[in-house]
Enzyme design. Structure first.
Site, PDB file in Angstrom:
ATOM      1  N   GLU A  33      44.868  33.999  44.351  1.00  0.00           N
ATOM      2  CA  GLU A  33      44.119  35.149  43.867  1.00  0.00           C
ATOM      3  C   GLU A  33      43.666  36.013  45.033  1.00  0.00           C
ATOM      4  OE1 GLU A  33      40.783  35.373  40.515  1.00  0.00           O
ATOM      5  OE2 GLU A  33      39.927  34.685  42.394  1.00  0.00           O
ATOM      6  N   TYR A  76      42.551  44.012  41.827  1.00  0.00           N
ATOM      7  CA  TYR A  76      42.626  42.572  41.563  1.00  0.00           C
ATOM      8  C   TYR A  76      44.090  42.182  41.440  1.00  0.00           C
ATOM      9  CZ  TYR A  76      42.281  38.078  39.271  1.00  0.00           C
ATOM     10  OH  TYR A  76      42.403  36.747  38.975  1.00  0.00           O
TER      11      TYR A  76
END
Ligand code: ADP
Ligand code: MG
Length: 393
Positions: free
Chosen positions: A196, A109
């Site tokens: 993101e 992530y």
């Protein structure tokens, strides 16, 4: 403003961040053609909507032939995809991204966002890729690494190396640092609020690749981001909000049942607070702005009433530049023209408030007048709940 995954990936590629080769398509036939052109033996077909959680909802699917790519594209295009992030009504899929499937070794992530508390761009990374970051934060906070960026010096190499080591990419610290600094530059250049990559991956060949991309651009910077402003996809936005912006009204849809028509953003926030204080829930934020003409007030009513959850409307005006008599005329006109049957609570204060109240009195309409904000919120909440008496909180 959000943009689609494939658009964010084009920007990432332009900044030298690797992504799987792919192309967006609008038909099943084009999907098969793109798969053929990309080559390889496995592809993914990805629904392009402004919401995540697609993988789990069947919006990201693997195919092992161009025919299968076409078949999946055919199923997805025109369908309504319901994911954890879309709400129960889901989103219609109008385009799909066809990509070569990556051979994933590990998923990570990585995100950058503007943190209001520290007033800095913050980098968040984790070795728990592909999972909701809120869930990781709740269940395994130690798996998350954050670094604040000092705007005076920008993102520094040692910070990138620290993150790389923390998420188990110490071996790949040099390419990770290059990747992260490119992402940071893109973030700054395009006035992002959020970028993101969930997940970014290390492939079986050791390459670092952005597999998913979500990008949010600061609306207040769109005036200098012309090329990005053109990517705005109105199909992905609340139609009420789109219509409101066309009328120069600042409207945000919410999930309560008290519709709000207020002048001034601060007063609109205060009005929503007062509604909650009295046990109700606002259906929207709406700022009609300074010189609100009767037409503008009528448009505000029309937009608020498009929300089927609205049970009562609260008009809260503190007129400085505005004039309460104009607003009152707008309220009367809208109530008549639009044959509104819902209870309407009106609070007028400031310039020409007495004249405004007289207009409401003489209209013969069943409008509920309020003395002040507190009284108005109490009456609106009671009206939305179908009560005539007011409860003191
Ligand atoms: P979402 O976050 O909306 O679920 P993602 O783009 O993150 O969508 O895709 C979900 C999962 O699908 C990823 O975590 C990854 O495992 C897999 N995936 C996505 N794109 C590819 C690709 N090009 N090759 C291989 N797997 C992929
Ligand atoms: Mg994802």
């Amino acid at each position: 403003m959000n943009i689609h995954e494939y658009q964010a990936k084009e920007l990432l590629r332009a900044y030298g961040v690797p992504t799987p080769p792919g192309e967006v398509v609008y038909t099943a036939k084009a999907a098969a053609r793109v798969a053929q052109e990309l080559g390889g033996s496995r592809w993914v077909v990805k629904a392009q909507i402004h919401a995540g959680g697609r993988g789990k909802a069947g919006g990201v699917r693997l195919a092992s032939s161009p025919a299968e790519v076409a078949e999946i594209a055919d199923q997805l295009l025109g369908s309504t995809l319901v994911t954890e992030q879309t709400g129960p009504q889901g989103r219609v899929v109008n385009r799909v991204l066809v990509e070569r499937a990556s051979r994933i070794d590990r998923e990570f992530y990585l995100s950058l966002f503007v943190d209001r508390v520290s007033q800095r761009i913050v980098v968040i990374a984790s070795d728990q890729g592909g999972v909701d970051i809120e869930r990781i934060a709740a269940e395994r906070p130690e798996a998350i690494r954050t670094e604040q960026v000092d705007p005076g010096v920008g993102l520094l190499d040692f910070q990138c190396r620290k993150i790389a080591t923390a998420i188990g990419l110490g071996r790949r610290a040099a390419p990770f640092t290059r990747l992260l600094k490119r992402i940071y530059r893109l973030f700054r250049d395009k006035d992002c609020l959020l970028l993101e990559l969930n997940p970014f991956i290390e492939t079986e060949d050791g390459d670092l690749v952005a597999l998913d991309a979500k990008m949010t651009i600061d609306d207040n910077a769109l005036f200098r981001q012309g090329a990005i402003a053109e990517l705005r996809d109105f199909d992905e936005e609340d139609p009420k909000e789109v219509e409101a912006s066309g009328h120069d009204l600042n409207y945000v849809a919410l999930d309560g049942d008290v519709g709000c028509i207020v002048n001034g953003a601060g007063l609109a926030m205060g009005t929503m607070d007062a509604i909650v204080l009295h046990g109700g829930r606002p259906a929207n934020f709406l700022d009609v702005g300074g010189g609100a003409s009767p037409e503008k007030v009528a448009n505000a009513f029309r937009i608020v009433l498009k929300d089927p959850n609205v049970r009562a409307i609260l008009v809260n005006i503190f007129a400085g530049i505005n004039r309460c008599d104009w607003i009152a005329e707008g309220v009367v006109q809208a109530t008549r023209d639009q044959a509104i049957e819902l209870p309407i609570v009106v609070r007028l204060a400031g310039t020409n408030a007495d004249a405004g109240r007289r207009i409401l009195d003489r209209s013969g309409l069943d409008l509920i007048q309020a003395r002040d904000l507190d009284d108005a919120a109490a009456k609106a909440v009671a009206a939305a709940a179908g009560r005539t008496e007011v409860r003191v909180p």
